[in-house]
Motif scaffolding. Structure first.
Motif, PDB file in Angstrom:
ATOM      1  N   GLY A   1       1.574  -6.629  -3.248  1.00  0.00           N
ATOM      2  CA  GLY A   1       2.565  -5.595  -3.504  1.00  0.00           C
ATOM      3  C   GLY A   1       3.740  -6.001  -4.354  1.00  0.00           C
ATOM      4  O   GLY A   1       4.736  -5.280  -4.409  1.00  0.00           O
TER       5      GLY A   1
ATOM      6  N   THR B   1       2.505  -2.550  -9.661  1.00  0.00           N
ATOM      7  CA  THR B   1       3.172  -1.603  -8.755  1.00  0.00           C
ATOM      8  C   THR B   1       4.673  -1.498  -9.044  1.00  0.00           C
ATOM      9  O   THR B   1       5.428  -1.014  -8.197  1.00  0.00           O
ATOM     10  CB  THR B   1       2.957  -2.020  -7.290  1.00  0.00           C
TER      11      THR B   1
ATOM     12  N   PHE C   1       2.878   1.681  -0.429  1.00  0.00           N
ATOM     13  CA  PHE C   1       1.950   0.582  -0.697  1.00  0.00           C
ATOM     14  C   PHE C   1       0.833   0.544   0.341  1.00  0.00           C
ATOM     15  O   PHE C   1      -0.280   0.087   0.047  1.00  0.00           O
ATOM     16  CB  PHE C   1       2.705  -0.750  -0.720  1.00  0.00           C
TER      17      PHE C   1
END
Length: 530
Positions: free
Chosen positions: A243, A248, A263
């Motif tokens: 993550g 992202t 996430f």
């Protein structure tokens, strides 16, 4: 004098590689010893020893703090962990105890703590006197003579059923589909996941490609029975758990959502994929670098190179970023981040480190804001080195906005065309472009030296996948730069010569595609059944 000289070199723009600093500090008179003990996600422990010279000024102390932070960051980028304990005494102990505050932010250094908490459920720094550091027992030597036969059996199992392999990158997704042992088709989809403000913007393109692949399999009389997915993030147990990658970034910056909740949708990608498969279907997911290592091992096993894979296989995927993967001698993928693209290697290059991460001349990674490997390897490195060498090399591919120089992604994404342009110039023999790829090879040797510190002795061959080895000339230039460092490691390209399994041979025979491009997607076909 040593620290003063180093800080002056940094201000002048010279790189200060961590490996060189370790050697210089260890040889400094009166250097104080320090041991870092990492408790890994599986509960095992590893020790890493350093020596630091005495400091006299605040600037020198700050430099040494950065030196310690870089090592702590790199250990967690590579291994993750539950605890990092420092064994040291005196002023050095007081300096080490300042580190938690440096990592106490959700961005920058703190990103590796975020990952450690997601992987391990928690993380802490700890401190002890040097006298408490009892030696750890030696780890047993690894080796598996049966690995080759296990991989050959896996290749045979791909002769039936409908299987799809996906190689997800930062600029595109590559797909390969097979039905009953025949490579049915390949596909490529350009995208920019970092621009998506939601998890759905990352998940849906993958699922859409799979729906299209399923329709083609069904039209050919088959079903979607298994999916293998290579994804550029920390993947443990088929779940995306990192993550903190550039992919992202748009989600992390979106103030309208709770990032951890968003996430969590990405972590459940396997569930979404299985919903598209036939009853009893399979889905396996791993990091893109790990898929490269697995793919290399599959192709070596297919021609009986069992000795070459006996001690495990390390591979890099070199394209938008640097992916790194390791298939261990027992055939497993280590449950660690292995995020080499984000390592901190250079404590120098001051002027370039002062530029914002969004500027292509900067050495700071966009996701962490710190000088990381991403800006020394991969397409971002090629842009930076091209501009540094001769700005005319990027003519027609640049935009300047608010003083920041970048490769445009809108209205047209020019990142891949810009890299292809540089590769073409190098292939045509333009000296300025050739030197870009030699320097990237030298930088890869710096990564290899750091991996030796982080992991000890590793296999003596590195297999390279991705866009950078698509051109034989560019790969040779990488090797020239890499070999200058004398690491004792050999680079091998994942090209048509590494096409030995049935599906990979079919890929090599197809017009308009290359093994370097789609090799990991084909590897993912086999991984789907692992």
């Amino acid at each position: 004098m040593l620290l003063t000289s180093l800080t002056e070199k940094a201000k002048a723009g010279e790189p200060l590689w961590l490996a060189d600093l370790r050697a210089a500090f260890a040889a400094a008179p009166g250097a104080a010893p320090l041991t870092m003990r990492l408790t890994c996600p599986d509960g095992s422990e590893r020790d890493f020893s350093l020596a630091l010279p005495r400091w006299e000024t605040g600037e020198e102390k700050d430099f040494l703090r950065r030196f310690l932070c870089a090592h702590a960051y790199n250990l967690l980028s590579a291994h993750s962990g539950r605890e990092l304990r420092f064994f040291c005494d005196g002023p050095l102990a007081a300096l080490a105890e300042e580190l938690p505050a440096c990592f106490d932010r959700p961005d920058g250094l703190g990103k590796v703590v975020n990952v450690a908490r997601r992987v391990c459920g928690g993380f802490r720094f700890a401190f002890s006197p040097l006298s408490d550091c009892a030696p750890l027992p030696e780890a047993p030597a690894a080796g598996n003579a049966a690995l080759g036969e296990a991989l050959r059996a896996l290749a045979r199992s791909a002769s039936s059923g409908g299987i799809v392999g996906l190689d997800v990158g930062g600029s595109d997704i590559k797909l390969a589909a097979a039905l009953d042992g025949r490579l049915l088709f390949t596909d490529e989809f350009d995208w920019n996941p970092a621009a998506s403000p939601t998890a759905e913007g990352i998940i849906e393109p993958i699922l859409s490609l799979l729906r299209g692949a399923r329709a083609k399999l069904e039209a050919a009389g088959g079903t979607l029975d298994a999916v293998g997915l290579s994804f550029p993030d920390v993947v443990i147990g088929d779940r995306i758990v990192g993550g903190e990658t550039p992919k992202t970034r748009g989600m992390r910056k979106n103030p309208a959502l709770d990032y951890e909740t968003a996430f969590a949708r990405l972590r459940e990608l396997k569930r979404d994929i299985l919903a598209l498969c036939a009853p009893g279907g399979r889905c396996r997911i791993c990091n893109d670098g790990s898929m490269a290592a697995f793919t290399a091992a599959m192709e070596l096993a297919a021609i009986g190179e069992d000795e070459a894979i006996r001690g495990g296989v390390i591979a890099h995927s070199l394209g938008t970023d640097l992916g790194t993967g390791w298939l261990l001698a027992d055939g497993s993928i280590p449950p660690i981040p292995l995020e080499m693209y984000d390592l901190l290697l250079d404590l120098g290059s001051g002027p370039a480190a002062a530029l914002p991460p969004e500027d292509l001349r900067s050495i700071r990674n966009e996701n962490s804001g710190m000088p990381g490997v991403r800006r020394y390897l991969g397409q971002a490195a090629a842009y930076r080195l091209a501009y540094e060498r001769d700005p005319a090399l990027l003519e027609g591919f640049l935009e300047r906005r608010d003083g920041v120089l970048r490769i445009p992604t809108e209205p047209e994404d020019l990142r891949k065309p810009a890299l292809q342009h540089l590769m073409t110039l190098a292939s045509e023999g333009r000296p300025e472009a050739e030197e870009i790829f030699r320097r990237i090879g030298r930088n890869l040797a710096v990564v290899a030296r750091e991996m030796r510190f982080l992991f000890g002795e590793t296999p003596p061959v590195r297999f390279l996948f991705g866009r950078f080895v698509k051109s034989r000339r560019c790969f040779r230039l990488l090797c020239e730069g890499f070999d200058e460092a004398g690491t004792g490691i050999r680079l091998e390209s994942a090209d048509e010569e590494m096409a030995n399994t049935p599906l990979m041979r079919q890929l090599a025979a197809r017009e308009g595609v290359t093994v370097a491009q789609f090799g990991q997607a084909v590897g993912a076909l086999y991984f789907a059944l692992a």
